[in-house]
Design an enzyme around this catalytic site. Structure first.
Site, PDB file in Angstrom:
ATOM      1  N   LYS C  79       9.119  -0.748  -1.043  1.00  7.82           N
ATOM      2  CA  LYS C  79       8.654  -0.937   0.338  1.00  7.82           C
ATOM      3  C   LYS C  79       9.060  -2.343   0.798  1.00  7.82           C
ATOM      4  O   LYS C  79       9.001  -3.296   0.016  1.00  7.82           O
ATOM      5  CB  LYS C  79       7.131  -0.783   0.380  1.00  7.82           C
ATOM      6  CG  LYS C  79       6.541  -0.806   1.796  1.00  7.82           C
ATOM      7  CD  LYS C  79       5.022  -0.572   1.746  1.00  7.82           C
ATOM      8  CE  LYS C  79       4.396  -0.561   3.131  1.00  7.82           C
ATOM      9  NZ  LYS C  79       2.936  -0.311   3.078  1.00  7.82           N
ATOM     10  N   SER C 154       1.185   3.374   6.154  1.00  7.49           N
ATOM     11  CA  SER C 154       2.322   2.572   6.567  1.00  7.49           C
ATOM     12  C   SER C 154       3.540   2.684   5.648  1.00  7.49           C
ATOM     13  O   SER C 154       4.650   2.370   6.055  1.00  7.49           O
ATOM     14  CB  SER C 154       1.909   1.093   6.630  1.00  7.49           C
ATOM     15  OG  SER C 154       1.634   0.596   5.327  1.00  7.49           O
ATOM     16  N   SER C 178      -2.387   3.453   3.038  1.00  7.58           N
ATOM     17  CA  SER C 178      -0.947   3.385   3.305  1.00  7.58           C
ATOM     18  C   SER C 178      -0.059   3.960   2.216  1.00  7.58           C
ATOM     19  O   SER C 178       1.142   4.135   2.442  1.00  7.58           O
ATOM     20  CB  SER C 178      -0.525   1.945   3.571  1.00  7.58           C
ATOM     21  OG  SER C 178      -0.915   1.569   4.865  1.00  7.58           O
TER      22      SER C 178
END
Lengths: 95, 481, 486
Positions: C79, C154, C178
């Protein structure tokens, strides 16, 4: 509105954010909605309840006072948008 | 002016003399090229986290104990949020509602001689925090340059109660703090380098008025002179404003040390809503009785205790004892010298007169002085043994201050040894007596001044090296034959 | 079968056994990326040259019969809020669009020490603020199961790359759901470990007391393998727990007989999608059938989690994001009059709308006069929520709840009303508030064939229990075998 435009203007200043008139309207309404929602916490009886200080039961996490090499200045300043004489440079600071 | 009472509180920032910064392993060493003592942590790069230096807690607790504070068993660190180019994370990690030390006090001595008095100044709190970076004005481009070497050097902030009533008291308070911090070896107290500095909170009120007046804060004063002058300036300014029917505005001010004037800083809109909240990246500090006891037991002898000892053990007058113990380094110098020559009053006299004068004239600290305690002791021994006169000793002392030489070597090199050989002196006395018949006649006629003249002639002959007691004795013997 | 579609465990074994070369594995993944990425848009940065360079070195070691680690040669995606030295780390923000860290996050070091190869950085909501990856400044990531829908957020990019076989595993971060919510939307396994189990050093902070890094994988066993690599004490992170190292693979056992599963009936009420509800009930039956005991529990304060979360998370975020001021790194506005103007313009132009909204909310709840009413009260309610879970875990080994009340929604469907978007996190935030471990695993499909996730929660540092129960559930269902048709 539970949050006023004046308050939104004030917190925008504290946050160093500029808002257009339209944004001011939108954020005032958004923040009011969220704050109204958050106000449900006022229904909870928290008398005598300690605020969570830390999620883990930790204390006294220390580091030894031993010097390790610092980074090269070039590395430290690598991402700086403006630099001069081994320093990050900013517009004149007036006191 | 006498109608007004002055209320002063000091916030003193002392950089702790740890090896590394408060939350990372970068060195705290002073004076390096800009931004060479930096890493991702102390420059606030995204993703970095702080880990507290254990010495910071230890040093702060030491200071707290020496200033009679209560040490918090549970303490935490908080974030103070504001934007400034010298603060890379846009928050300073400090302590808000649970500082490490609280409710202390120290005794200060103000004034001299008859006007001298003692006073207790309350210490509200001592907390740990990180220093900010340094801003340098670039005269060429007009920009400001940011040097983050000092950023995150550990500080303690010592906040006093508003107990201080004059510039003299403020300076005495600061001197006492400096002396305590030096004794503890937690701060090098180099004010010119900014490792000890203070903010002055000051207000005035009419005598008899109960509530405090509006206060101003003059920031970042780093010499005793600046503290004194800024306070005198601000008292005068505030009284003038009030006398002219004006109002004092609560504001942050600066003091220009060179021009000797204070001025208000450009006010920042809403700048003082710091939105403190507990620092989630750090753990609470929980101190045990054992930990605190251990530090307490290892505290060095504090200046006021040392002073008492100097008076009782060495028989020094209070004034001497106070002067000698005010600085840990002076006290150390005194004790080392006395251990060798065992003549406390002589050592004390040399330090307080000649040494202090030369240090002052040359604006240097005793720690960087070329005269060693050992050499001062040797000089005193030379006098005590009668090898040199005290007049010659003064010359030698000046030279030692210049080049750090051993006094014995100086004496040898320059042939300064005192002449104490009675036969040699006798010869000289006889010579002078026969060359000055008039003076001999005058002496015999009862004119005492003639004796002085004759002694002077003998000293001149020997370039001051003749032992004056022997010269006197011999001269009288010969004249009275 | 193409190499890229294998599990992490299988590909690691094939490389170690020299059935395939590391280069072949990289070729397979990058060709898959070339094929699928234009449709999904899940990567912000690809790191081919570094990856192939590293592959060559690892292969040499392997050929010399040296140990290359338990993830030796395995391609992993990261990420884009986890710092990678020399590789751009943008947080999907204009603010950090060109930011290149000068150090590696601790998890990156651990992955590389275990032989893994970072193949790219994945898209996300800007600064991890969002539940759909729509707030990314860089690009719009699509759900591999339906390209007209969001992948969740997210960590939407990380979920999407594992779901569409563009990586064998990925790292994400979970502040309020997330990892678990996008895992649920994309039908992959998403694990949010106990706060403190994994070092946060190098994770660009959103909300420091809630953030935690965790893996996205294709199976529960793969999640255990990843956890073995990335967990452990780090002296660079004060909040990292100093515990003995555990072998999580030992928990990969298909047996939950006698285990007690808690059902918080008072918490799962209205606002839940019918198909999700059905899948949830079916999951309870599945567990019963394999010998678990079902126990009703109460979580009376859990309903306050969302309000608590939005106060604490935004307060911490408002402070954490102060450093993006256009001075030392990141976006600096082009035209400015003075220093203050530089601050205002850089931040106003550098941050997107959702980030600004949260900074302002966080500033509001911390500002003078409101601290006690909001921030302090939220931390008090947080204490009550923690107590609630402690009591619950006296009655059960693990709590079962849906991961999200709905399945993946269409682009733009919820972005007008922030509060509606926040409600998607209702079942995930209590876990962050209490710092607990939780896992989302595939638990079915709705009537439109969109994935539904099932979430297990365990007590602090009981990841082994969590993995054991999740693995047993997975092995007794076959939802995880379904792949998006892309």
């Amino acid at each position: 509105m539970s949050v006023s435009k004046e308050e939104v203007k004030h917190i925008a200043v504290l946050s160093k954010l500029q808002l257009t008139d339209q944004e001011l309207e939108k954020y005032t309404s958004d923040l009011s909605n969220i704050v109204d929602f958050a106000n449900e916490l006022s229904n909870v009886d928290v008398d005598g309840t300690k605020p969570t200080a830390h999620i883990l039961d930790i204390k006294n996490v220390f580091r030894k006072d031993e010097v390790q090499p610092s980074y090269d200045r070039e590395e430290i300043l690598k991402n700086a948008p403006s630099k001069d004489a081994g320093c990050v440079s900013v517009p004149k600071v007036v006191e | 002016m006498n109608d007004y009472e002055v209320i002063i509180g000091l916030e003193v920032h002392a950089e702790l003399s740890t090896n590394t910064k408060i939350y990372c392993n970068c060195t705290t060493e002073f004076g390096a090229d800009p931004n060479t003592h930096c890493c991702p942590i102390c420059t606030g790069m995204p993703g970095t986290l702080p880990v507290l230096n254990e010495k910071v807690v230890e040093y702060a607790v030491k200071a707290g104990l020496a200033m009679n504070c209560e040490i918090s068993r549970f303490s935490k660190q908080d974030r103070k949020n504001y934007f400034y180019p010298d603060l890379p994370k846009a928050y300073q990690i400090s302590q808000y509602d649970l500082p490490l030390c609280e409710h202390g006090n120290i005794e200060i001595t103000v004034g001299k001689d008859k006007e001298k008095y003692k006073k207790n100044i309350g210490i509200t709190r001592i907390h740990i925090e990180e220093d900010a970076g340094k801003l340098i004005h670039d005269a060429f481009t007009g920009d400001t340059l940011v040097d983050l070497n000092r950023c995150a050097v550990p500080l303690i902030e010592i906040v006093s109660e508003p107990d201080i009533r004059s510039a003299d008291e403020a300076v005495a308070y600061m001197q006492t703090l400096k002396s305590i911090l030096e004794y503890l070896e937690v701060c090098d107290c180099k004010m010119q380098e900014g490792s000890l500095r203070c903010d002055v909170n000051l207000s005035v009120r009419k005598r008899g008025q109960k509530e405090f007046g509006t206060r101003t804060e003059t920031k970042n004063l780093n010499s005793f002179r600046a503290i004194y002058n800024s306070i005198e300036f601000e008292i005068k300014r505030q009284i003038e404003v009030l006398e002219n029917g004006g109002k004092i505005i609560q504001e942050t001010r600066r003091f220009d040390d060179v021009k000797n004037i204070g001025y208000a800083m450009r006010t920042k809109e809403n700048a003082d809503d710091y939105r403190y909240f507990p620092e989630p990246d750090l753990a609470p500090i929980v101190l045990s009785e054992e930990y605190i006891e251990k530090i307490k037991n290892a505290l060095p002898e504090m200046p006021h205790i040392k002073k008492e000892r100097y008076m009782s053990k060495y028989g020094l007058p209070e004034y001497d004892a106070e002067q000698l113990t005010a600085s840990k380094y002076v006290a150390k110098f005194f004790e080392e010298a006395n251990d060798i020559c065992n003549n406390p009053k002589a050592v004390s006299n040399w330090i307080m007169s000649d040494l202090f004068r030369l240090l002052n004239e040359n604006e240097i600290e005793i720690t960087s002085c070329k005269i060693t305690s050992e050499n001062l002791a040797k000089l005193i021994l030379l006098i005590d043994k009668g090898t040199i006169s005290s007049k010659i000793a003064k010359q030698i002392f000046e030279e030692m201050f210049e080049n750090g030489k051993n006094p014995e070597d100086i004496v040898k090199e320059k042939g300064m040894t005192q002449i104490s050989d009675e036969n040699a002196i006798k010869e000289m006395v006889e010579k002078v007596v026969s060359n000055n018949p008039q003076s001999v006649t005058d002496y015999k006629a009862g004119k005492d001044r003639a004796l002085g003249f004759l002694v002077g002639q003998i000293m001149k002959e020997t370039k001051g090296k003749a032992n004056p007691q022997i010269v006197n004795k011999m001269l009288i013997e010969i004249l009275n034959k | 079968m193409d190499l890229y579609s294998l599990t992490l465990t299988d590909i690691a074994k094939k490389i170690k056994d020299k059935e395939v070369s590391i280069k072949e594995v990289l070729d397979s993944v990058y060709s898959r990326i070339e094929e699928v990425e234009p449709k999904v848009d899940a990567y912000i940065t690809l790191t081919q040259s570094q990856a192939y360079e590293r592959a060559e070195k690892l292969q040499q070691k392997l050929d010399n019969n040296e140990d290359i680690g338990i993830l030796g040669g395995v391609p992993i995606a990261i990420k884009d809020n986890i710092c990678t030295k020399g590789v751009k780390t943008t947080c999907a923000s204009r603010m950090l669009e060109n930011y290149t860290p000068i150090y590696d996050a601790t998890v990156i070091k651990k992955l590389e020490d275990a032989g893994a190869i970072v193949i790219g950085k994945t898209n996300m909501d800007e600064f991890a603020m969002g539940s759909s990856t729509e707030t990314s400044y860089i690009k719009k990531t699509k759900n591999p199961w339906d390209l007209t829908r969001v992948p969740g957020g997210s960590s939407g990019g990380s979920a999407a790359v594992v779901s569409s076989d563009m990586a064998f595993a990925a790292l994400g971060s979970d502040t309020g759901g997330s990892i678990r919510q996008p895992a649920s939307y994309c039908s992959v396994v998403g694990l949010k470990p106990t706060y403190g189990l994994i070092s946060r050093f190098g994770l660009i902070a959103f909300a420091s007391s809630l953030d935690q890094i965790g893996p996205f994988t294709k199976t529960v066993e793969d999640a255990a393998l990843m956890l073995n690599v990335i967990s452990g004490h780090d002296k660079m992170d004060t909040t990292s727990a100093n515990l003995e190292k555990v072998d999580y693979l030992k928990a990969i056992v298909n047996d939950v007989k006698g285990k007690v599963i808690g059902i918080p009936t008072d918490f799962i009420t209205d606002g839940i999608n019918k198909d999700v509800r059905e899948a949830y009930d079916k999951a309870i039956d599945t567990l019963k059938n394999v010998g678990a005991k079902i126990q009703e529990i109460k979580l009376e304060y859990a309903k306050y989690s969302l309000a608590t979360y939005y106060i604490i998370a935004t307060a911490e975020a408002s402070s954490n994001l102060g450093r993006y001021d256009g001075i030392r790194y990141g976006y600096r506005a082009k035209d400015f009059e003075d220093l203050d103007d530089l601050y205002y313009k850089s931040r106003t132009e550098g941050f997107g709308a959702e980030v600004k909204r949260r900074i302002m909310l966080g500033t509001y709840v911390l500002s003078s006069g409101y601290y006690d009413a909001y921030y302090k009260r939220a931390q008090q309610v947080r204490t009550l929520i923690i107590e609630n879970f402690k009591e619950a875990f006296k009655l059960c080994d693990s709590i079962l709840i849906p991961t999200a009340p709905n399945t993946a929604f269409k682009f733009g469907e919820k972005s007008e009303n922030p509060l509606e978007m926040y409600l998607e996190d209702i079942y995930t935030v209590p876990v962050n508030i209490a710092g607990l471990p939780a896992i989302s695993i595939p638990g079915g499909f709705d009537s439109e064939n969109m994935p539904i996730g099932i979430q297990f929660i365990a007590n602090s540092f009981e990841e082994e229990k969590l993995l054991n129960i999740a693995y047993t559930f997975e092995q007794n269902t076959d939802y995880y075998k379904n792949k998006p048709n892309i």
